[in-house]
Enzyme design. Sequence first.
Site, PDB file in Angstrom:
ATOM      1  N   CYS A 191      -2.811 -11.690  -7.437  1.00 12.79           N
ATOM      2  CA  CYS A 191      -2.016 -12.892  -7.244  1.00 12.79           C
ATOM      3  C   CYS A 191      -0.547 -12.519  -7.162  1.00 12.79           C
ATOM      4  O   CYS A 191      -0.175 -11.360  -7.274  1.00 12.79           O
ATOM      5  CB  CYS A 191      -2.215 -13.820  -8.429  1.00 12.79           C
ATOM      6  SG  CYS A 191      -3.934 -14.106  -8.829  1.00 12.79           S
TER       7      CYS A 191
ATOM      8  N   LYS B 298      -3.794  -8.123  -0.134  1.00 10.90           N
ATOM      9  CA  LYS B 298      -3.118  -6.856   0.181  1.00 10.90           C
ATOM     10  C   LYS B 298      -3.282  -5.828  -0.918  1.00 10.90           C
ATOM     11  O   LYS B 298      -3.451  -4.648  -0.654  1.00 10.90           O
ATOM     12  CB  LYS B 298      -1.629  -7.126   0.407  1.00 10.90           C
ATOM     13  CG  LYS B 298      -0.809  -5.894   0.737  1.00 10.90           C
ATOM     14  CD  LYS B 298      -0.612  -5.752   2.172  1.00 10.90           C
ATOM     15  CE  LYS B 298       0.018  -4.462   2.626  1.00 10.90           C
ATOM     16  NZ  LYS B 298      -0.568  -3.919   3.811  1.00 10.90           N
TER      17      LYS B 298
HETATM   18  C1  BG6 Z   1      -6.953  -3.691  -0.322  1.00 13.09           C
HETATM   19  C2  BG6 Z   1      -6.264  -4.035   0.992  1.00 13.09           C
HETATM   20  O1  BG6 Z   1      -6.868  -4.754  -1.190  1.00 13.09           O
HETATM   21  O2  BG6 Z   1      -6.365  -2.555  -0.941  1.00 13.09           O
HETATM   22  C3  BG6 Z   1      -6.309  -2.816   1.898  1.00 13.09           C
HETATM   23  O3  BG6 Z   1      -6.917  -5.140   1.610  1.00 13.09           O
HETATM   24  C4  BG6 Z   1      -5.688  -1.626   1.184  1.00 13.09           C
HETATM   25  O4  BG6 Z   1      -5.607  -3.074   3.094  1.00 13.09           O
HETATM   26  C5  BG6 Z   1      -6.349  -1.368  -0.165  1.00 13.09           C
HETATM   27  O5  BG6 Z   1      -5.821  -0.500   2.001  1.00 13.09           O
HETATM   28  C6  BG6 Z   1      -5.620  -0.299  -0.967  1.00 13.09           C
HETATM   29  O6  BG6 Z   1      -4.323  -0.749  -1.253  1.00 13.09           O
HETATM   30  P1  BG6 Z   1      -3.167   0.267  -1.707  1.00 13.09           P
HETATM   31  O7  BG6 Z   1      -1.998  -0.625  -1.949  1.00 13.09           O
HETATM   32  O8  BG6 Z   1      -3.651   0.906  -2.982  1.00 13.09           O
HETATM   33  O9  BG6 Z   1      -2.959   1.264  -0.638  1.00 13.09           O
END
Ligand code: BG6
Length: 608
Positions: free
Chosen positions: A2, A603
């Site tokens: 969130c 994300k």
């Molecule tokens: C997910 C996203 O929640 O986390 C992906 O939808 C992302 O796009 C993955 O690659 C890993 O996130 P991060 O911030 O650890 O690179």
Amino acid sequence: MCGIFGITSKRRSDIGHILVEGAEKLTYRGYDTVGVATVYKGKILLRKDRGKFDEVATKLRLAEMPGSKGIAQLRWATFGAPSKVNAQPHYDCDEDLCGAHNGNIVNYLPLREQYTGEGHTIRSMNDGEICVHAVERYYDKSGDMVEAIQKGCGDLHGDYAFAIMNMKDDKVYAVKMGSSLFAGIGKGETCVSSDLPSILPVTRRIINVLDGEMVILSPERVELRRINDGAPIEREPYTSDADIRVAQKGGYPHFMLKEIHEQASSTRSLFSAIREPFVTQFEDALLDAKRIFFVACGSSYNATVVASYYLNALAKLPSISVVGGQFVSMYGESVGEDDVVVCVSQSGETKDVIDVVHHCRNRNARILSVVNVLGSTLTQLSHLYLPLGCGFEISVPATKTYTSQVTLFSYLATRMGLRRGTLARETGEGLLNDLQKRLPPLIEQTIATTEIKARALAPYLANYPHFYVLGYGLTHGVALEGALKIKEVCYIVADGMYSSEFKHGPLSIVTNGYPIVFTVAPNDSEELVNHLSEVECRGARIILTGEDHPLLRRYVAEENYLVVPNSNHYLSPILQVIPLQLLAYYLATYKNIDPDYPRNISKTLTVR
Ligand code: BG6
């Protein structure tokens, strides 16, 4: 995951506006529910509902909410289905406190039973509400917010950050216990947020908040205290030079397309972001390691798969890529002080990775990380980190950060190959020059030569609820990433796999016209002919990203050949993900899916 944003101001009485502006910049963190609370004339006003940000903000006229302080929250549902009652912020029993969280309260259910038993009115099934009641339990006795928050945190287990306010003073309070939190000091107003983009419209003077710290915002001042003993903490603010325009679409219909087009400049800015002596220290640690583990999730994990091939090919170094959630059960009992664990994360907040860091630190392993968001929890927990310098990446599907991660690892592998003498000086220096000088224009060329074809393929691919993306050697991680982009934003089950494995089962799916996407590194063209012909002779329609090669042309029709400009065997895999990103983007928009906010995902996930 969130997003929370809190602000108190002596300059505004229409606080709704800035709360909405701040919250809007956090939408990539969650878009199941939206809520805003403000204090006005001694009452806490609360408006919240299920739905996307724009819809709820317009329907509930959130921007018109009066007052001089408030909290906004955007939710990605874990505990409690997306609904109005589970939306945050939450009141306490008698509506004189209101708060919201980001993260995970793992002892939520027993606390819910205990507080209900003590007579608390718990309205929702959301663990964020428990944070408010945890503070209320003590606040109602002492009337002292700081002490109540300290004691309340004592009840809560998990990784989280929350913001809370009462209706009596002009303050907003917040705590960081494992999830991201930043504070900002503006003129006559101060704020806290899960992420920087929402703070920058208020101020560029930023204070990083560390785990175990409480923030007390008054309009003129940001106070930091240690949660466990309440001790005051002095920390100088720094001025963020982050470019706020990056958090806007800049004329593109979606952040995803904008960020795809930013990859020439982001790979360029990588080389101004990474500095000596940290790059050499990073390599020293890898060169001295008994074992090298790469730990990451999603796109970052796919980048580590390519990294492992680069380390093997260029530096003759073995390494193991593991998804975050799998590491402890696979290597947790053997990892130790001679091992190096390289954690790769755009956000630096992914819980599955943070958990591995805590586990490995307890076993004295060395923690290195590659992160895009400075000041994130992972940068705070690592012994050494290298920044990507991509600026904000807003769209949920990662694009420019993936390309910069792969570029960084090919750069490190090349330098380590030169240091170990496993790479000829001329080849190595040529590659280093290519990565820093030739790659950005080659990326622009790749977009120019493949974008139209990628868009033209969307109507055909949209007919298929599933298909395969195959890679080999250095392009294995590229195929995984291409498939992930399609899964993330097109709601199509694209399976990325090693092309030599396809004949060992999945080949049975092929019928006339069935799409098979290949990504082929230059030196593998001849080797891949078998894999191409075994699907082509069964009627598959081959789509291919790779350099122009007469052998490959025998299997791929012009309209299906996403030709990347000639470079070399080690640079080409970096270029080849771009046509796959474009394919996913145009397939999503062809299916009327908003690629920036695909359903059900977020994300960055700060929950296990
Ligand atoms: C997910 C996203 O929640 O986390 C992906 O939808 C992302 O796009 C993955 O690659 C890993 O996130 P991060 O911030 O650890 O690179």
